[in-house]
Enzyme design. Structure first.
Site, mmCIF file in Angstrom:
data_model
loop_
_atom_site.group_PDB
_atom_site.id
_atom_site.type_symbol
_atom_site.label_atom_id
_atom_site.label_comp_id
_atom_site.label_asym_id
_atom_site.label_seq_id
_atom_site.Cartn_x
_atom_site.Cartn_y
_atom_site.Cartn_z
ATOM 1 N N ASP A 92 9.393 9.737 -4.437
ATOM 2 C CA ASP A 92 7.989 9.962 -4.051
ATOM 3 C C ASP A 92 7.632 11.405 -3.705
ATOM 4 O O ASP A 92 6.480 11.796 -3.862
ATOM 5 C CB ASP A 92 7.562 9.108 -2.848
ATOM 6 N N ASP A 97 8.150 -0.157 6.047
ATOM 7 C CA ASP A 97 8.457 -1.268 5.137
ATOM 8 C C ASP A 97 9.936 -1.403 4.807
ATOM 9 O O ASP A 97 10.462 -2.498 4.794
ATOM 10 C CB ASP A 97 7.602 -1.185 3.865
#
Ligand code: NAG
Ligand code: NAG
Ligand code: NAG
Ligand code: NAG
Ligand code: NAG
Ligand code: NAG
Ligand code: NAG
Ligand code: NAG
Ligand code: NAG
Length: 835
Positions: free
Chosen positions: A495, A64
């Site tokens: 993350d 992405d």
């Protein structure tokens, strides 16, 4: 494999090393730099895995905000294709869709653009599998990091006329190019189907019947077809338009978000069966319900092939008390149209997590290969035994354990079952290798798993799994330090917490508990370099155990202990834990709740003005004191690496120094100490060798330097000859030389924004990176205080300075802490080093 790394390095710099070496300056030596990634291996969401229908081992993956990679079988790793994209084109560093030419394996098309709000999207067209590209600006927006990015493929090449492409767009309907993506026109005959920002999620040319094309729009009743090459379109008859009530098992819980199933992915098998996965939302997060169907294109009949208790073995895990999730991931074997794999999406939290299903009979019956792959006793939490988290050559990817830390926001990447790593989440990219149907690959929010023995599932055995993500580096580095002892690099990531990189070429374990969903800040004690501190977002409440948002180590980032308490303003709901520093002795801490954005600018927005300055502690974080002399939270905070109790801040045109552990600050107006008074603020960057020596990167005003704790400052280079967003300090060229400086910026003798190095305190500069290595923009740089000459490749004797470059983050689009119901706050980017 050293051999392969060197080959990769050579490949990356081919044709550009000369350019890097061209700008030779009197006192700053030129080096032909070679760039490699620090091996994290994966680290972000994989949105697509594609294989050429006829060419063996020609695989691509898209991501992405990390753009696209090609699998290079000879090197046994993925190769990044677009590292040349510049910071100005940061929005182009994400792939909305990828298409191959079925008639010519050398041809590749990348549809690039991260956000529909950016007026910058383009096609990159290659005739050599991505070794070189021609760029064509796209006349419509793309959103590779937006909802629906998991679907596809939107872009397709006409197998009967390969100069023609169709693209299902998010906002502009169906677009057509007749000249290999150079120019595009609207297919106005296509119905105005889905102007919802997700748009038309897949386009499929029938490779047997010329003129037949299928399009999926992200709406109920969203399947369209044409048999006349697009002159006229109709909805596919009898497609599922309402939900199968038997799947709505919990009518009093969440209801489907759409009135009927919405197409996610479609595959037309060689026998004319059109497989389609459906969900009630575009994904990848926020999906509650879904179905899978297959359409016989010659008889125009549909069959519901959704996995259920009656057609799945082993039996579905029974005690699921929430919506069962949707379906997205889909692949059909090129050699057997009845062999199909689908993946559920967002079937969580809790047991019976997302599964990948294999059918050998076109979806009549399914094997749950996630369940088959999970050791018994997992209580429905599908996972790989942690020792499967290794490359096929045995190199482990230990951080995939996530340290079995607490779940983030109730659900996230860590498996609650110690010994297992989660089988996957966001498994929307699945591929049965077109030339080897036993080779299945699937992407997750963090990596790519693969097996070469898918057919073991036919006998109810677990396939043998390994990680096939080597070469993909799409981590967001949020913080980096290079202490003077121990590991040369410790990093903080979006993350995935952070790592101590004991070996830059091999994936490492994750830093220990507490695990942060984002690790925002790191520091080390200059005279006690085994003392390392970090802070970051952590949604878990550790209660009386301490502050889960910050930790310190006294053994070089091996073992960690939580601070007993947090500062005001940092708690379990904090998205960014600010800036935490430790003094040279390792005994005094200063912590500001103000967050440095990854996209560092000289603007004042990132200084949270508050009634208190950064909080100070001299008792190991038991108590935090509000200081005098500095009355707001600033992110432009640093500790002296030589003199104890000494902290600096530069913000609001004011220079601050504390020499008592951050309890009191002396403030000086910029103009009174020789600083320009129009640069607002910047992070002080300190010498590792000399007390009181500090640099400031002041954007267009250049780089300023002090050797007397900020009492007086001078520009290091002639006025206007250098602009610098960032600066970092590295080891000197020789014992008598000043520390080397690296800036992210520009010098007057070069037009390009880049990383430059000076060996003579800023009088002369040479460029470090080159046009082939821009990574869509560099956001952080870190020098190594120990090593001027270091050669990480295997050719001894070369002399190369070292800097770590941080590659940009996908900035947050939603808040949340990962997992399926919310967007991970940050994804992709990467961490590169030169070597
Ligand atoms: C395994 O592969 C990785 C990634 O290509 C490489 O770094 C490592 O050196 C290899 N290990 C062995 C033992 O070949
Ligand atoms: C978008 O970019 C194109 C050129 O690529 C330009 O012609 C157009 O004016 C831009 N539109 C906006 C709204 O900025
Ligand atoms: C293309 O045509 C369709 C159908 O007529 C229309 O809905 C859409 O807005 C058009 N797109 C553009 C960019 O004009
Ligand atoms: C579930 O919903 C139905 C109607 O929507 C209602 O009659 C029933 O009482 C509800 N059951 C529970 C347990 O809330
Ligand atoms: C599709 O339907 C036709 C006509 O009923 C039938 O002959 C054919 O076998 C079907 N194809 C498959 C793959 O089932
Ligand atoms: C789930 O169901 C199994 C039996 O299928 C049972 O053994 C187990 O205790 C149940 N777990 C929960 C959390 O309800
Ligand atoms: C956490 O900090 C924020 C920002 O200072 C504050 O608004 C919020 O109330 C705090 N939450 C808790 C649970 O203390
Ligand atoms: C701002 O200061 C007040 C009072 O000292 C404190 O309660 C609050 O948490 C602070 N907020 C931040 C973001 O630091
Ligand atoms: C900032 O101030 C310096 C003088 O201190 C001046 O040379 C420069 O042009 C100013 N820059 C801007 C953007 O105003």
């Amino acid at each position: 494999m050293k051999q392969s790394l060197r080959q990769l390095g050579t490949l990356l710099v081919s044709g550009t090393a000369a350019a890097a070496a061209a700008v030779a300056s009197a006192n700053t030596a030129s080096h032909a730099y070679e760039f490699n990634s620090v091996a994290v291996t994966g680290g972000g969401y994989i949105t697509g895995i594609l294989g050429h229908p006829t060419e063996k081992n020609l695989l691509y993956m898209r991501s992405d905000v990390g753009s696209s990679y090609r699998w290079e079988e000879a090197l046994n790793k993925w190769i990044p294709l677009t590292d040349f994209i510049s910071g100005e084109d940061e929005n182009l560093f994400g792939t909305e869709s990828l298409a191959m030419d079925p008639t010519d394996p050398d041809r590749l098309y990348l549809a690039q653009g991260r956000y529909t709000t950016s007026n910058n999207s383009a096609f990159y067209v290659s005739d050599d599998r991505g070794a070189t590209f021609t760029k064509y600006t796209a006349p419509f927006v793309m959103g590779s990091n937006e909802l629906g990015r998991n679907n596809g493929e939107r872009l397709a090449v006409n197998p009967f006329k390969p100069s023609e492409l169709l693209m299902g767009t998010r906002m502009a309907g169906l677009m057509k190019s007749s000249n290999r993506a150079q120019t595009w026109t609207n297919v106005t005959s296509f119905p105005d189907a889905a102007a919802n920002g997700i748009g038309l999620v897949f386009v499929i040319y029938d490779p047997v019947h010329e003129g037949t094309i299928y399009v999926g729009a992200s709406v109920p009743n969203g399947l369209y077809y044409t048999t006349d090459g697009g002159s006229s379109w109709a909805t596919i008859p009898d497609q599922p338009t309402t939900w199968d009530s038997s799947i709505l098992t919990f009518p009093n819980e969440t209801q489907p978000q759409s009135t009927g199933p919405q197409p996610m992915k479609g595959v037309l098998a060689s026998n004319g069966l059109l497989y389609v996965t459906f969900s009630d939302a575009p994904g990848p997060y926020g999906v509650d319900y879904g179905e899978a169907w297959v359409y016989n294109t010659s008889s125009s009949t549909w069959s519901n092939i959704t996995p259920s208790t009656s057609n799945t073995s082993p039996a579905p895990y029974s005690n699921q008390t929430f919506p069962r999730g949707g379906y997205c991931g889909l692949s059909v074997a090129a050699t057997d149209p009845n062999t199909v794999v689908i993946a559920s999406l967002d079937r969580d939290p809790g047991p019976a997590l997302d599964s990948i299903y294999l059918s050998r009979d076109a979806g009549v019956s399914w094997k749950d290969i996630s369940q088959l792959s999970t050791p018994t006793g997992s209580g429905g939490y599908w996972g790989h035994p942690i020792d499967e988290a290794a490359l096929d050559n045995g190199t482990t990817v230990p951080w995939l354990s996530f340290n079995w830390g607490p779940l983030w926001s109730g659900y996230g990447a860590p498996s609650p079952i110690v010994g297992l790593t989660k089988f996957g989440w966001w498994m929307t990219a699945v591929l049965i290798d077109p030339t080897d149907a036993d080779h299945l690959l699937y992407g997750t929010g963090a990596t790519i798993w693969a097996t070469d023995s898918l057919s073991r599932a036919d006998a109810d055995w677990a396939p043998t799994w390994y990680v096939q993500a080597q070469g993909i580096e799409e981590t967001v580095a949020l913080a980096m330090i290079s202490p003077s002892e121990g590991a040369h690099l410790i990093s903080g990531f979006g993350d995935i917490n952070g790592m101590r990189h004991d070996d830059l070429d091999l994936p490492q374990p994750m830093l220990g508990l507490p695990v942060f969903s984002n690790l925002d800040t790191l520091d080390w004690a200059g005279q006690a370099p085994n003392v390392v501190v970090r802070a970051g977002a952590c949604g878990h409440d550790y209660g009386a155990e301490g502050c889960g948002q910050a930790a310190y180590s006294t053994d070089g980032a091996h073992g960690w202990r939580m601070f007993p308490s947090c500062i005001p303003g940092v708690n379990t709901s904090t998205d960014n834990a600010g800036v935490l520093t430790v003094d040279a002795s390792g005994a005094y801490f200063v912590w500001s709740a103000a967050a440095t954005d990854v996209d560092v600018t000289l603007e004042s927005e990132y200084s949270v003005v508050n009634g208190s300055g950064p909080y100070a502690s001299s008792d190991g974080g038991q108590t935090w004191t509000s200081p005098s002399g500095l009355t707001f939270q600033t992110a432009n905070l640093a500790s002296d690496k030589v003199q104890d109790k000494t902290f600096y801040a530069y913000d609001e045109n004011t220079w601050y120094v504390s020499t008592d552990g951050g309890v009191t600050y002396t403030a000086s107006q910029a103009s009174s100490v020789g600083l320009p008074d129009n640069a607002t603020g910047s992070l002080p960057v300190v010498s590792v060798k000399t007390a009181g020596e500090v640099w400031l990167a002041l954007g267009d005003e250049g780089v300023y330097h002090t050797t007397d704790f900020g009492a007086s400052w001078k520009a290091v280079s002639a006025a206007a000859s250098v602009t610098a967003k960032l600066i970092t300090v590295g080891a000197p060229k020789s014992a008598s030389a000043p520390e080397s400086l690296f800036i992210l910026g520009q010098t007057s003798d070069a037009v390009t924004q880049g990383v430059y190095r000076s060996d003579d305190g800023g009088s002369s500069w040479v460029r470090v990176n080159d046009d082939a290595h821009q990574y869509g923009g560099i956001e952080l740089i870190q020098g190594d205080p120990r090593v001027y000459s270091l050669d990480y490749s295997t050719s001894p004797g070369t002399s190369e300075p070292v800097a770590w470059l941080m590659i940009p983050a996908g900035l947050p689009v939603e808040t949340g802490k990962g997992g399926s119901t919310t967007e991970p706050p940050l994804e992709n980017g990467g961490l590169m080093r030169d070597n």
